[in-house]
Design a protein around this motif. Structure first.
Motif, PDB file in Angstrom:
ATOM      1  N   LEU A  79      35.753  47.662  35.839  1.00 15.63           N
ATOM      2  CA  LEU A  79      35.694  46.840  34.770  1.00 15.63           C
ATOM      3  C   LEU A  79      34.407  46.442  34.239  1.00 15.63           C
ATOM      4  CD1 LEU A  79      38.229  44.098  36.184  1.00 15.63           C
ATOM      5  CD2 LEU A  79      38.682  45.688  34.332  1.00 15.63           C
ATOM      6  N   ASP A  80      33.082  46.303  34.890  1.00 10.91           N
ATOM      7  CA  ASP A  80      32.092  46.089  34.214  1.00 10.91           C
ATOM      8  C   ASP A  80      31.936  47.478  33.196  1.00 10.91           C
ATOM      9  OD1 ASP A  80      31.591  44.042  35.864  1.00 10.91           O
ATOM     10  OD2 ASP A  80      30.186  44.931  37.340  1.00 10.91           O
ATOM     11  N   LEU A  81      32.329  48.632  33.699  1.00 18.72           N
ATOM     12  CA  LEU A  81      31.883  49.798  32.938  1.00 18.72           C
ATOM     13  C   LEU A  81      32.904  49.710  31.715  1.00 18.72           C
ATOM     14  CD1 LEU A  81      32.082  52.815  35.497  1.00 18.72           C
ATOM     15  CD2 LEU A  81      30.048  52.013  34.202  1.00 18.72           C
ATOM     16  N   TRP A  82      34.092  49.219  31.738  1.00 18.51           N
ATOM     17  CA  TRP A  82      35.020  48.744  30.592  1.00 18.51           C
ATOM     18  C   TRP A  82      34.438  47.851  29.732  1.00 18.51           C
ATOM     19  CZ3 TRP A  82      37.333  44.063  29.494  1.00 18.51           C
ATOM     20  CH2 TRP A  82      38.240  44.497  28.593  1.00 18.51           C
ATOM     21  N   ARG A  83      33.628  46.497  30.244  1.00 17.79           N
ATOM     22  CA  ARG A  83      33.057  45.614  29.252  1.00 17.79           C
ATOM     23  C   ARG A  83      31.873  46.240  28.587  1.00 17.79           C
ATOM     24  NH1 ARG A  83      33.825  42.810  34.050  1.00 17.79           N
ATOM     25  NH2 ARG A  83      35.598  41.072  33.968  1.00 17.79           N
ATOM     26  N   ALA A  84      31.255  47.139  29.249  1.00 15.86           N
ATOM     27  CA  ALA A  84      30.410  47.908  28.497  1.00 15.86           C
ATOM     28  C   ALA A  84      30.742  48.749  27.374  1.00 15.86           C
ATOM     29  CB  ALA A  84      29.263  48.638  29.577  1.00 15.86           C
ATOM     30  N   ALA A  85      31.930  49.657  27.778  1.00 16.71           N
ATOM     31  CA  ALA A  85      32.395  50.329  26.737  1.00 16.71           C
ATOM     32  C   ALA A  85      32.979  49.585  25.680  1.00 16.71           C
ATOM     33  CB  ALA A  85      33.445  51.281  27.266  1.00 16.71           C
ATOM     34  N   ARG A  86      33.331  48.567  25.688  1.00 15.27           N
ATOM     35  CA  ARG A  86      34.065  47.596  24.922  1.00 15.27           C
ATOM     36  C   ARG A  86      32.878  46.998  23.863  1.00 15.27           C
ATOM     37  NH1 ARG A  86      38.193  46.597  22.234  1.00 15.27           N
ATOM     38  NH2 ARG A  86      38.263  44.238  22.436  1.00 15.27           N
ATOM     39  N   VAL A  87      31.600  46.689  24.284  1.00  9.28           N
ATOM     40  CA  VAL A  87      30.624  46.075  23.648  1.00  9.28           C
ATOM     41  C   VAL A  87      30.176  47.346  22.631  1.00  9.28           C
ATOM     42  CG1 VAL A  87      28.200  45.525  23.931  1.00  9.28           C
ATOM     43  CG2 VAL A  87      29.753  44.441  25.272  1.00  9.28           C
ATOM     44  N   GLU A  88      30.130  48.585  23.361  1.00 13.51           N
ATOM     45  CA  GLU A  88      29.537  49.833  22.738  1.00 13.51           C
ATOM     46  C   GLU A  88      30.409  50.154  21.578  1.00 13.51           C
ATOM     47  OE1 GLU A  88      27.837  53.506  24.666  1.00 13.51           O
ATOM     48  OE2 GLU A  88      29.974  53.875  24.459  1.00 13.51           O
ATOM     49  N   GLU A  89      31.851  49.859  21.767  1.00 17.25           N
ATOM     50  CA  GLU A  89      32.811  50.202  20.808  1.00 17.25           C
ATOM     51  C   GLU A  89      32.834  49.230  19.579  1.00 17.25           C
ATOM     52  OE1 GLU A  89      37.437  51.356  20.941  1.00 17.25           O
ATOM     53  OE2 GLU A  89      37.169  49.345  21.857  1.00 17.25           O
ATOM     54  N   ARG A  90      32.519  48.126  19.903  1.00 16.87           N
ATOM     55  CA  ARG A  90      32.792  47.027  18.728  1.00 16.87           C
ATOM     56  C   ARG A  90      31.713  46.739  17.940  1.00 16.87           C
ATOM     57  NH1 ARG A  90      36.815  42.840  18.934  1.00 16.87           N
ATOM     58  NH2 ARG A  90      35.125  41.248  18.568  1.00 16.87           N
ATOM     59  N   LYS A  91      30.328  46.975  18.659  1.00 17.26           N
ATOM     60  CA  LYS A  91      29.163  46.680  17.944  1.00 17.26           C
ATOM     61  C   LYS A  91      28.787  45.502  17.348  1.00 17.26           C
ATOM     62  CE  LYS A  91      29.004  51.822  16.679  1.00 17.26           C
ATOM     63  NZ  LYS A  91      30.394  52.056  17.201  1.00 17.26           N
ATOM     64  N   VAL A  92      29.266  44.422  18.057  1.00 16.44           N
ATOM     65  CA  VAL A  92      29.230  43.074  17.549  1.00 16.44           C
ATOM     66  C   VAL A  92      28.049  42.573  18.222  1.00 16.44           C
ATOM     67  CG1 VAL A  92      30.098  40.777  17.367  1.00 16.44           C
ATOM     68  CG2 VAL A  92      31.684  42.746  16.794  1.00 16.44           C
ATOM     69  N   LEU A  93      27.639  42.832  19.340  1.00 12.93           N
ATOM     70  CA  LEU A  93      26.711  42.070  20.129  1.00 12.93           C
ATOM     71  C   LEU A  93      25.333  42.316  19.872  1.00 12.93           C
ATOM     72  CD1 LEU A  93      26.362  40.228  22.477  1.00 12.93           C
ATOM     73  CD2 LEU A  93      26.000  42.249  24.090  1.00 12.93           C
ATOM     74  N   LEU A  94      25.002  43.444  19.250  1.00  7.02           N
ATOM     75  CA  LEU A  94      23.803  43.671  18.429  1.00  7.02           C
ATOM     76  C   LEU A  94      23.500  43.066  17.369  1.00  7.02           C
ATOM     77  CD1 LEU A  94      21.267  45.625  19.018  1.00  7.02           C
ATOM     78  CD2 LEU A  94      22.009  47.367  17.619  1.00  7.02           C
ATOM     79  N   ARG A  95      24.405  43.049  16.369  1.00  6.37           N
ATOM     80  CA  ARG A  95      24.751  42.442  15.135  1.00  6.37           C
ATOM     81  C   ARG A  95      24.373  40.795  15.190  1.00  6.37           C
ATOM     82  NH1 ARG A  95      28.760  45.507  13.655  1.00  6.37           N
ATOM     83  NH2 ARG A  95      30.189  43.738  13.547  1.00  6.37           N
TER      84      ARG A  95
END
Length: 302
Positions: A79-95
């Protein structure tokens, strides 16, 4: 594998796929057997463990790990890896560019920090967030969709383009419900609660600093809310100016319009354009009602 011309997977997505594939190989399960165990289709399982395509829902990852005989620790890791993959996919956190919680100074900062918490938790579907947030004694869900919509940033959207409709909820209960829906722990909630109080209810002796921060936030909200009245070229220009430059520009423009309109109507104005602009800038800095300030100046009561 990625097809010819396809974009290579991001490192977070690749790590998730590798971890799930390793679990399946260790278990010795075929795709057909795993499908029977998990009650998921073979297609869904393959998509969950592959490196391309949309990141599959959290429930698919949990079922995949359980079907492979994974332990609780291995499920947490997946699930930790899944969350990181979601962050990477959505690209919202960086913006978002959200500040850490101990650096929050304004309501806007706190709103962005909460949106970042949603992203880091994997940006679950709203219905799941609302369920995790809890229910009232009568069984109704505590967290409203309006609260979620007011805080988060959809993927592919520039946060600055929707600032006018993003805000903190009106009460602490809704804010805490949102954070619980994002699986913020009770221990962490204590710090969030304290930060909320600092932003919305400053302690004695600290009113000036926080009131100033809140007035700046309110000014930002008003400016963004009125952006729809501005033609695109001027909106682009305003985005490139500092807050002080925008205030000076609006003060000068307002003073010019007021003075010229009065003169054309044959009305005597007791101050010139530059003096009126200076009065408006000072009133804005003190967060005064500018319409009331104009009335006082034009009636000669200042």
């Amino acid at each position: 594998m990625t097809g010819a011309g396809a974009m290579p997977p991001g490192p977070a997505r690749a790590a998730l796929a590798d971890y799930l594939s390793t679990l399946r190989r260790r278990s010795g399960s075929t795709w057909d057997r795993l499908a029977r165990i998990t009650k998921l289709s073979e297609v869904t399982l393959r998509r969950t463990a592959r490196v391309t395509g949309q990141v599959r829902p959290e429930e698919s990852v949990i079922a995949f790990v359980a079907g492979c005989g994974g332990s609780g620790v291995e499920q947490d890791r997946a699930l930790d890896l899944w969350r990181a993959a979601r962050v990477e996919e959505r690209k919202v956190l960086l913006r978002l560019k959200a500040p850490p919680l101990d650096a929050v100074r304004t309501a806007g900062d706190l709103r962005d920090a909460a949106a970042a918490a949603y992203e880091r938790d994997g940006a679950s579907p709203w219905k799941e967030v609302r369920k995790r947030a809890g229910r009232r004694p009568d069984g109704t869900l505590i967290l409203s969709e309006r609260t979620i919509r007011a805080i988060i940033v959809p993927p592919g959207v520039d946060p600055s383009s929707i600032q006018a409709r993003r805000r903190l909820p009106g009460d602490l209960a809704q804010f805490e419900a949102f954070l619980r829906g994002c699986r913020v722990s009770e221990k962490e909630l204590t710090l969030w609660r304290r930060t909320w109080q600092q932003v919305t209810s400053p302690p004695a002796g600290d009113h000036t600093r926080v009131a100033s921060a809140l007035s700046r936030e309110a000014a930002d909200q008003r400016a963004r809310a009125s952006a729809c009245k501005i033609s695109p070229p001027y909106e682009k220009l305003l985005r490139q100016l500092s807050r002080e430059q925008v205030d000076a520009l609006l003060a000068a423009g307002t003073a010019h319009i007021v003075v010229e309109t009065a003169r054309r109507a044959g009305i005597s104005v007791p101050v010139g354009t530059e003096d009126l602009a200076a009065v408006l800038r000072q009133a804005s800095a003190r967060s005064e009602d500018l319409a009331a300030t104009l009335h006082k100046v034009l009636s000669g009561r200042t």
